[in-house]
Motif scaffolding. Structure first.
Motif, PDB file in Angstrom:
ATOM      1  N   TYR A  30      45.168  44.623  49.414  1.00  0.00           N
ATOM      2  CA  TYR A  30      43.901  44.121  48.875  1.00  0.00           C
ATOM      3  C   TYR A  30      43.606  42.725  49.417  1.00  0.00           C
ATOM      4  O   TYR A  30      42.494  42.444  49.896  1.00  0.00           O
ATOM      5  CB  TYR A  30      43.950  44.103  47.348  1.00  0.00           C
ATOM      6  N   TYR A  31      44.584  41.844  49.355  1.00  0.00           N
ATOM      7  CA  TYR A  31      44.379  40.461  49.790  1.00  0.00           C
ATOM      8  C   TYR A  31      44.277  40.380  51.307  1.00  0.00           C
ATOM      9  O   TYR A  31      43.511  39.573  51.851  1.00  0.00           O
ATOM     10  CB  TYR A  31      45.519  39.589  49.269  1.00  0.00           C
ATOM     11  N   ALA A  32      45.033  41.240  52.010  1.00  0.00           N
ATOM     12  CA  ALA A  32      44.964  41.243  53.471  1.00  0.00           C
ATOM     13  C   ALA A  32      43.608  41.766  53.951  1.00  0.00           C
ATOM     14  O   ALA A  32      42.975  41.161  54.832  1.00  0.00           O
ATOM     15  CB  ALA A  32      46.084  42.104  54.040  1.00  0.00           C
ATOM     16  N   VAL A  47      40.762  51.077  38.575  1.00  0.00           N
ATOM     17  CA  VAL A  47      41.104  51.025  39.994  1.00  0.00           C
ATOM     18  C   VAL A  47      40.961  49.603  40.529  1.00  0.00           C
ATOM     19  O   VAL A  47      41.783  49.138  41.333  1.00  0.00           O
ATOM     20  CB  VAL A  47      40.210  51.995  40.797  1.00  0.00           C
ATOM     21  N   ARG A  48      39.938  48.918  40.089  1.00  0.00           N
ATOM     22  CA  ARG A  48      39.725  47.536  40.555  1.00  0.00           C
ATOM     23  C   ARG A  48      40.881  46.647  40.140  1.00  0.00           C
ATOM     24  O   ARG A  48      41.346  45.804  40.915  1.00  0.00           O
ATOM     25  CB  ARG A  48      38.408  47.003  39.995  1.00  0.00           C
ATOM     26  N   TYR A  49      41.393  46.828  38.922  1.00  0.00           N
ATOM     27  CA  TYR A  49      42.517  46.011  38.461  1.00  0.00           C
ATOM     28  C   TYR A  49      43.820  46.385  39.173  1.00  0.00           C
ATOM     29  O   TYR A  49      44.640  45.515  39.476  1.00  0.00           O
ATOM     30  CB  TYR A  49      42.680  46.162  36.945  1.00  0.00           C
ATOM     31  N   ILE A  50      44.001  47.681  39.465  1.00  0.00           N
ATOM     32  CA  ILE A  50      45.196  48.106  40.196  1.00  0.00           C
ATOM     33  C   ILE A  50      45.188  47.522  41.608  1.00  0.00           C
ATOM     34  O   ILE A  50      46.234  47.175  42.160  1.00  0.00           O
ATOM     35  CB  ILE A  50      45.289  49.642  40.225  1.00  0.00           C
ATOM     36  N   ASN A  51      44.015  47.416  42.195  1.00  0.00           N
ATOM     37  CA  ASN A  51      43.904  46.847  43.540  1.00  0.00           C
ATOM     38  C   ASN A  51      44.514  45.456  43.625  1.00  0.00           C
ATOM     39  O   ASN A  51      45.072  45.071  44.662  1.00  0.00           O
ATOM     40  CB  ASN A  51      42.444  46.786  43.975  1.00  0.00           C
ATOM     41  N   LEU A  56      35.854  51.334  49.212  1.00  0.00           N
ATOM     42  CA  LEU A  56      35.704  50.405  48.089  1.00  0.00           C
ATOM     43  C   LEU A  56      35.603  51.212  46.803  1.00  0.00           C
ATOM     44  O   LEU A  56      34.958  52.268  46.765  1.00  0.00           O
ATOM     45  CB  LEU A  56      34.460  49.541  48.272  1.00  0.00           C
ATOM     46  N   PRO A  57      36.221  50.751  45.720  1.00  0.00           N
ATOM     47  CA  PRO A  57      36.179  51.506  44.468  1.00  0.00           C
ATOM     48  C   PRO A  57      34.791  51.471  43.848  1.00  0.00           C
ATOM     49  O   PRO A  57      34.018  50.536  44.080  1.00  0.00           O
ATOM     50  CB  PRO A  57      37.193  50.763  43.580  1.00  0.00           C
ATOM     51  N   GLY A  86      43.658  49.138  47.452  1.00  0.00           N
ATOM     52  CA  GLY A  86      43.589  47.886  48.195  1.00  0.00           C
ATOM     53  C   GLY A  86      42.375  47.751  49.082  1.00  0.00           C
ATOM     54  O   GLY A  86      42.358  46.921  49.996  1.00  0.00           O
ATOM     55  N   ASN A  87      41.319  48.569  48.862  1.00  0.00           N
ATOM     56  CA  ASN A  87      40.094  48.524  49.666  1.00  0.00           C
ATOM     57  C   ASN A  87      40.394  48.727  51.155  1.00  0.00           C
ATOM     58  O   ASN A  87      39.716  48.166  52.016  1.00  0.00           O
ATOM     59  CB  ASN A  87      39.359  47.183  49.479  1.00  0.00           C
ATOM     60  N   THR A  88      41.422  49.539  51.451  1.00  0.00           N
ATOM     61  CA  THR A  88      41.813  49.720  52.845  1.00  0.00           C
ATOM     62  C   THR A  88      40.765  50.491  53.629  1.00  0.00           C
ATOM     63  O   THR A  88      40.324  50.051  54.687  1.00  0.00           O
ATOM     64  CB  THR A  88      43.170  50.447  52.922  1.00  0.00           C
TER      65      THR A  88
END
Length: 394
Positions: A348-350, A338-342, A330-331, A325-327
């Motif tokens: 991710y959206y938050a 990983v980008r699709y799992i995010n 960043l992937p 989720g890019n917490t």
């Protein structure tokens, strides 16, 4: 009104528990303070250059001075034994050894060697330091060679003031120093958009992490109340299944809101973030995120029959959303999976929305895509929870 009272009751239980106060209030404040201290005023290049100086003469001193001129570089001088000990214990990833005779060799215009010892590749900072060391050495070597060339040309021209090597050396030092201050080629930095510092990157991650953990952590309490027939008493007291879930949802929502306000206040105190025009936009956007996470907590409480199972589900959900989720990272661009799992994570959206708002690169009304996804998650998880919820565990 009874639904609201039910929600406020859960918030009161948070403030009455000293362990939860420590976990959900003091810990996030401490982490925000640590992030503020860690990244306050950090330059683009930051690192320690550990040097062993066996030469101790003019050229070695000039080399060290030029390293120190680079903003963010801290030069530490030590002996070889101490440098080797620190490298062996991984206290540093590299150190540089200036050999004896370095000044004499370089002054004659001959190639001078400096030894660099490192673990692996020396880390990203070590690689940048190595590039800087090579650049400074190349620059110093070029200056010496130019000075010798001028001396040779002056010697061929016959008598005159420039026949004396000391005069030529002094003149060339002055000339080269002036050239370094006023280079003929200048690099112009053009900033496209507002730069985001590391504090602005990590604080939104801290917000999402603690809100997710604080909200989903309550799922075990939800299961305990269900197993202890407390929700059954609510049901027979006249509250419908939907009202019970709504009350519990509001309780978790208020806990998440309290968590948000605490972290935002800490960020204002320690980092001066959230003081701009987007404050209310950040607050309003966060409400949609808190609602989505609260619905996940309700779903966990409805699905799992035992408090321990609900707790583990909450922990796994929190860890997945913090790792993805890019917490906090960043992937890599070459890892498509990983980008699709995010895209399947709430964080991710938050994180995307909060970082756009905190940096000023986006406004609240420009985040309609993220908001719609969070609303969909909230409605979907609550609908599923209502379908499977039973006030008493059978």
């Amino acid at each position: 009104m009874r639904v609201l009272i039910l929600g406020l009751k859960d918030v009161k239980s948070l403030t009455a528990n000293k362990k939860e106060i420590l976990l959900h209030i003091f810990l996030p404040v401490l982490i925000v303070a640590m992030i503020a201290a860690l990244f306050a005023g950090e330059p683009a290049l930051y690192g320690e250059a550990l040097l062993v100086n066996h030469d101790g003469e003019g050229m070695a001193d000039i080399f060290i001075e030029r390293l120190e001129e680079e903003r963010g570089i801290r030069v530490l001088i030590t002996d070889l034994k101490e440098a080797q000990r620190r490298l062996t214990r991984s206290e540093v990833l590299m150190f540089t050894e200036i050999p004896s005779g370095f000044t004499d060799t370089l002054s004659r215009g001959e190639p001078a060697e400096i030894s660099v010892y490192r673990r692996g590749v020396g880390g990203s900072t070590g690689q940048m330091l190595l590039t800087l060391i090579k650049t400074v050495l190349s620059e110093m070597s070029g200056e010496v060679q130019i000075t010798h060339l001028v001396q040779d040309i002056a010697a061929e021209q016959g008598e005159g003031i420039f026949q004396e090597e000391d005069v030529i050396s002094t003149f060339m030092e002055s000339f080269l120093y002036s050239a370094r201050l006023n280079p003929t080629v200048k690099v112009e930095e053009v900033s496209l958009g507002k730069q985001q510092d590391m504090t602005g990157f990590f604080i939104p991650g801290v917000i999402t992490l603690f809100i997710i953990f604080s909200s989903t952590y309550y799922a075990q309490n939800f299961v305990e109340e269900k197993n202890n027939k407390i929700m059954e008493r609510y049901f027979f007291a006249g509250l419908s299944r939907g009202q019970i879930l709504c009350g519990k949802f509001l309780g978790i929502f208020f806990r998440g809101l309290l968590q948000l306000l605490i972290i935002m206040l800490a960020a204002v105190i320690f980092t001066k973030m959230f003081c701009g025009n987007n404050f209310f936009g950040i607050l309003l956007f966060s409400l949609f995120f808190i609602a989505a996470v609260s619905s996940v907590s309700i779903l966990i409480g409805c699905v799992f029959p035992k408090p321990g199972q609900a707790l583990w589900a909450a922990i796994i959900f929190s860890m997945v959303n913090s790792a993805l989720g890019n917490t906090f990272a960043l992937p890599r661009a070459d890892i498509e999976l990983v980008r699709y799992i995010n895209y399947l994570t709430v964080s991710y959206y938050a994180n995307d929305g909060l970082r756009q708002l905190t940096t000023g690169n986006g406004l609240f009304f420009s985040l309609w895509g993220e908001i719609l996804v969070l609303i969909f998650m909230t409605v979907f998880f609550l609908a599923v929870s209502l379908c499977i919820f039973s006030p008493a565990e059978k």
